[in-house]
Design an enzyme around this catalytic site. Structure first.
Site, mmCIF file in Angstrom:
data_model
loop_
_atom_site.group_PDB
_atom_site.id
_atom_site.type_symbol
_atom_site.label_atom_id
_atom_site.label_comp_id
_atom_site.label_asym_id
_atom_site.label_seq_id
_atom_site.Cartn_x
_atom_site.Cartn_y
_atom_site.Cartn_z
ATOM 1 N N GLY A 229 12.158 65.297 37.374
ATOM 2 C CA GLY A 229 11.719 65.613 36.007
ATOM 3 C C GLY A 229 12.703 65.180 34.939
ATOM 4 O O GLY A 229 12.352 64.485 33.976
ATOM 5 N N ARG A 230 13.977 65.538 35.093
ATOM 6 C CA ARG A 230 14.950 65.245 34.031
ATOM 7 C C ARG A 230 15.419 63.796 34.036
ATOM 8 O O ARG A 230 16.241 63.402 33.218
ATOM 9 C CB ARG A 230 16.131 66.214 34.120
ATOM 10 C CG ARG A 230 16.798 66.252 35.479
ATOM 11 C CD ARG A 230 17.723 67.456 35.601
ATOM 12 N NE ARG A 230 18.257 67.620 36.953
ATOM 13 C CZ ARG A 230 17.615 68.225 37.951
ATOM 14 N NH1 ARG A 230 16.410 68.719 37.758
ATOM 15 N NH2 ARG A 230 18.168 68.342 39.137
ATOM 16 N N GLU B 16 3.625 76.785 30.933
ATOM 17 C CA GLU B 16 3.780 76.559 29.486
ATOM 18 C C GLU B 16 2.942 75.360 29.052
ATOM 19 O O GLU B 16 2.194 75.405 28.065
ATOM 20 C CB GLU B 16 5.247 76.293 29.130
ATOM 21 C CG GLU B 16 6.182 77.480 29.316
ATOM 22 C CD GLU B 16 6.847 77.502 30.681
ATOM 23 O OE1 GLU B 16 6.266 76.935 31.650
ATOM 24 O OE2 GLU B 16 7.937 78.090 30.791
ATOM 25 N N GLU C 63 21.030 71.515 34.827
ATOM 26 C CA GLU C 63 20.019 71.653 35.876
ATOM 27 C C GLU C 63 20.448 70.844 37.110
ATOM 28 O O GLU C 63 20.091 71.177 38.232
ATOM 29 C CB GLU C 63 18.655 71.179 35.372
ATOM 30 C CG GLU C 63 17.486 71.689 36.198
ATOM 31 C CD GLU C 63 16.134 71.516 35.521
ATOM 32 O OE1 GLU C 63 15.685 72.461 34.839
ATOM 33 O OE2 GLU C 63 15.516 70.447 35.669
ATOM 34 N N LYS D 235 10.443 81.939 36.897
ATOM 35 C CA LYS D 235 9.031 81.528 36.746
ATOM 36 C C LYS D 235 8.134 82.470 37.543
ATOM 37 O O LYS D 235 7.117 82.941 37.062
ATOM 38 C CB LYS D 235 8.839 80.117 37.308
ATOM 39 C CG LYS D 235 9.272 78.994 36.422
ATOM 40 C CD LYS D 235 8.543 77.718 36.892
ATOM 41 C CE LYS D 235 9.457 76.539 36.981
ATOM 42 N NZ LYS D 235 8.872 75.371 37.610
ATOM 43 N N LYS E 271 4.578 66.469 35.496
ATOM 44 C CA LYS E 271 4.590 65.858 36.822
ATOM 45 C C LYS E 271 3.650 66.610 37.769
ATOM 46 O O LYS E 271 2.851 66.031 38.473
ATOM 47 C CB LYS E 271 6.031 65.904 37.326
ATOM 48 C CG LYS E 271 6.295 65.185 38.594
ATOM 49 C CD LYS E 271 7.800 65.220 38.866
ATOM 50 C CE LYS E 271 8.083 64.883 40.303
ATOM 51 N NZ LYS E 271 9.500 64.978 40.637
ATOM 52 N N HIS F 72 31.353 72.353 10.007
ATOM 53 C CA HIS F 72 31.281 73.475 9.072
ATOM 54 C C HIS F 72 30.678 74.709 9.735
ATOM 55 O O HIS F 72 30.199 75.616 9.055
ATOM 56 C CB HIS F 72 30.486 73.059 7.831
ATOM 57 C CG HIS F 72 31.152 71.935 7.101
ATOM 58 N ND1 HIS F 72 32.108 72.144 6.133
ATOM 59 C CD2 HIS F 72 31.061 70.595 7.266
ATOM 60 C CE1 HIS F 72 32.546 70.977 5.705
ATOM 61 N NE2 HIS F 72 31.935 70.013 6.380
HETATM 62 O O1 F6P Z 1 12.439 73.478 34.620
HETATM 63 C C1 F6P Z 1 12.091 73.029 35.887
HETATM 64 C C2 F6P Z 1 11.305 71.758 35.839
HETATM 65 O O2 F6P Z 1 10.865 71.487 37.133
HETATM 66 C C3 F6P Z 1 12.088 70.591 35.303
HETATM 67 O O3 F6P Z 1 12.941 70.009 36.188
HETATM 68 C C4 F6P Z 1 10.979 69.713 34.848
HETATM 69 O O4 F6P Z 1 11.471 68.741 34.016
HETATM 70 C C5 F6P Z 1 10.098 70.715 34.164
HETATM 71 O O5 F6P Z 1 10.179 71.850 34.996
HETATM 72 C C6 F6P Z 1 8.665 70.313 33.916
HETATM 73 O O6 F6P Z 1 7.904 70.141 35.079
HETATM 74 P P1 F6P Z 1 6.518 69.412 35.058
HETATM 75 O O7 F6P Z 1 6.725 68.019 34.594
HETATM 76 O O8 F6P Z 1 6.009 69.455 36.465
HETATM 77 O O9 F6P Z 1 5.595 70.150 34.127
#
Ligand code: F6P
Length: 539
Positions: A256-257, A204, A342, A502, A198, A373
């Protein structure tokens, strides 16, 4: 926290069952299975194997009376995400034919347009009219993390019987092992990389995207031509040289989620096809309609939330296990961990005051029967009570292996029965006697074979796992989280708790290059030193 609910909380605490047995509730009311379950649109949600009685349910429903107003505010686009000053409208993504205007903007038209563009691109990738340098796309690599990964990754596995597009892969972890293992064996010339972020700043994702770009550059003349971006940050996607025709944006009212229903679902759409993806949206929209229209007592998200509150905030059970008896739902617990933890893992209420009760529970789980199991020992005989949420489909996708499926279902039903009924000491003694044991040895051995029972569970039954039913399930859990958040007075749509780690990761990084960095504690400095030593040692 709405103060007028305080007396309701107090009454609920007083109603907390100490000795009452769930089996006793069934003895008292033989119609309980029907009374304490909700059937709607092909799904059955059974919460009869909990310690709720009709009176307590009524009291719990009093908590839910604050929900309709907030629910309607969410669906109509009010800025209910107050700490980020945003509306919450992921529901609009699954209703492209809707007519929603918010603050003067026609939201639905934009949703329909983006969906059509996604469908057009997915179709082109699937029929080969969009190709890589080496020809038709054989593999799609989605690079994203959190909400930009878990949703499509969970759904792609869940809907694998519907895959008829290129192979789909998901890379999320900044651990180089993830991308190395994924790209190993793929042909860059026939691979499409989708960067799902987003913000297009998540470290990452951007690190993995750079590695993928470098990998592609080795054998593809114009690597950015084989990249697509799912992002709201058009300036940043342009810096990457990604053509705007392959950039799919979404608004700040999609968290995001909650984003798999829109562009973040592109990899899923390419795998299962636009029509199946639209079915997924229809399932989600059907659950939205149910949530908006069903009376609270017959409303699945509301009752699922109230059962959750009964178990966690009232009864004090610290965790909740999600146990899909469906191997293809293997990623659902991880997906729900983000969705629930979250969203509702917050220590202050909407107005910034300390929360005066527990926030959301720890959510965890694994598919049955594998979990049986592994950790079910604790669920059956441990000292902590773990409310279990079973999920199962009546029909599998392998008709030639239907005996497997019946056995799977039998296990699912048996587990909830065993958790509720348990096995008492007399029965355990009898078992030992049958084995020829007597005296002290019998007594000692029998105690190990006692199951206390009275352990609550719910079961969500669907006919079959399809795009439509998966849409229903995901929307059901989204709304459950929303209802819990509203009742707790939490903002379920921000995620400030992920920020500090972060920020500090960026400040720790120089230490691992052997540089001085101020402001770290002695333990972190010592660990960084140990890391450096191990990395530099020849052994
Ligand atoms: O972990 C925090 C967060 O903002 C999530 O809510 C989101 O899904 C994720 O990081 C990824 O963010 P982005 O889509 O901006 O890379």
């Amino acid at each position: 926290m709405p103060n007028d609910l305080e007396p309701v909380w107090t009454r609920l605490k007083a109603a907390k069952p100490a000795e009452r047995r769930i089996t006793g509730l069934f003895d008292a009311d033989p119609t309980r299975a029907g009374e304490f379950s909700i059937a709607a649109d092909g799904m059955l949600f059974d919460y009869s194997k909990t310690n709720l009685d009709a009176e307590t349910r009524e009291t719990l429903l009093e908590l839910a009376r604050v929900v309709p107003e907030k629910r309607d505010a969410m669906f109509s686009g009010s800025r209910i995400n107050e700490t980020e000053d945003r509306a919450v409208l992921h529901t609009a993504l699954r209703n492209p034919e809707g007519e929603l205007t918010v603050e003067g903007e026609d939201i639905s038209a934009g949703v329909a347009e983006t969906l059509d563009r996604m469908c057009g691109f997915a179709k082109a990738v699937r029929d080969g009219s969009f190709a890589g340098q080496g020809g038709r796309i054989t593999d799609v690599v989605n690079i994203g993390i959190g909400g930009s990964d878990l949703g499509p990754a969970m759904a792609a596995l869940a809907l694998s019987p519907f895959h008829d597009g290129p192979r789909t892969h998901f890379v999320s972890n900044v651990d180089g092992a993830d991308i190395a293992d994924t790209l190993d064996g793929l042909d860059p010339a026939t691979t499409l990389v989708i960067v799902a972020s987003k913000t297009f700043t998540t470290i990452e994702t951007m690190t993995n995207a750079e590695t993928a770009m470098a990998w592609m550059r080795q054998s593809v003349d114009d690597p950015s031509a084989q990249f697509a971006a799912l992002s709201s940050a058009e300036d940043k996607t342009a810096d990457w040289g990604i053509d705007p025709s392959r950039v799919f944006g979404f608004e700040d009212w999609v968290g995001g989620r909650y984003s798999m229903w829109g562009p973040i679902g592109l990899s899923l759409m390419i795998a299962i096809g636009p029509e199946n993806f639209r079915e997924f949206l229809r399932g989600g929209a059907a659950m939205d309609a149910h949530f908006q229209n069903a009376p609270l007592a017959r409303n699945m998200p509301v009752m699922l939330a109230l059962v959750g509150i009964w178990h966690h905030q009232i009864s004090g059970y610290p965790t909740r296990a999600v146990l899909p008896y469906d191997n293809r739902l293997a990623r659902l617990p991880a997906y729900l961990q983000q969705l629930e933890m979250e969203s509702n893992g917050k220590r202050v209420s909407m107005d910034g005051a300390d929360l005066d009760r527990a926030s959301g529970p720890v959510v965890w789980g694994e598919p049955g029967t594998n979990g049986q199991h592994a950790f079910y020992q604790l669920i059956h005989q441990g000292t902590q009570i773990v409310p279990c949420e079973f999920i199962a489909a009546a029909r599998g996708h392998e008709p030639h292996l239907d005996h497997h499926h019946k056995l799977l279902l039998a296990n699912c039903l048996a587990q909830s029965e065993a958790l509720m009924r348990g096995r008492d000491l007399d029965t355990a003694r009898e078992l030992m006697r049958e084995k020829g044991m007597r005296g002290e040895e019998l007594e000692r051995q029998a105690r190990h074979r006692v199951f206390p029972g009275n352990r609550p569970s719910t079961t969500l039954l669907i006919r079959q796992l399809t795009p439509y039913t998966l849409g229903q399930i995901v929307a059901l859990y989204e709304h459950r989280v929303f209802v819990e958040g509203v009742i707790l007075g939490i903002n379920s749509f921000d995620q400030w708790g992920v920020e500090l780690g972060k920020e500090l990761a960026l400040k720790v990084a120089p230490l691992l290059d052997g540089e001085q960095a101020p402001g770290h504690d002695p333990s972190t400095l010592a660990l960084a030193e140990a890391v450096l030593e191990m990395r530099n040692s020849s052994v």
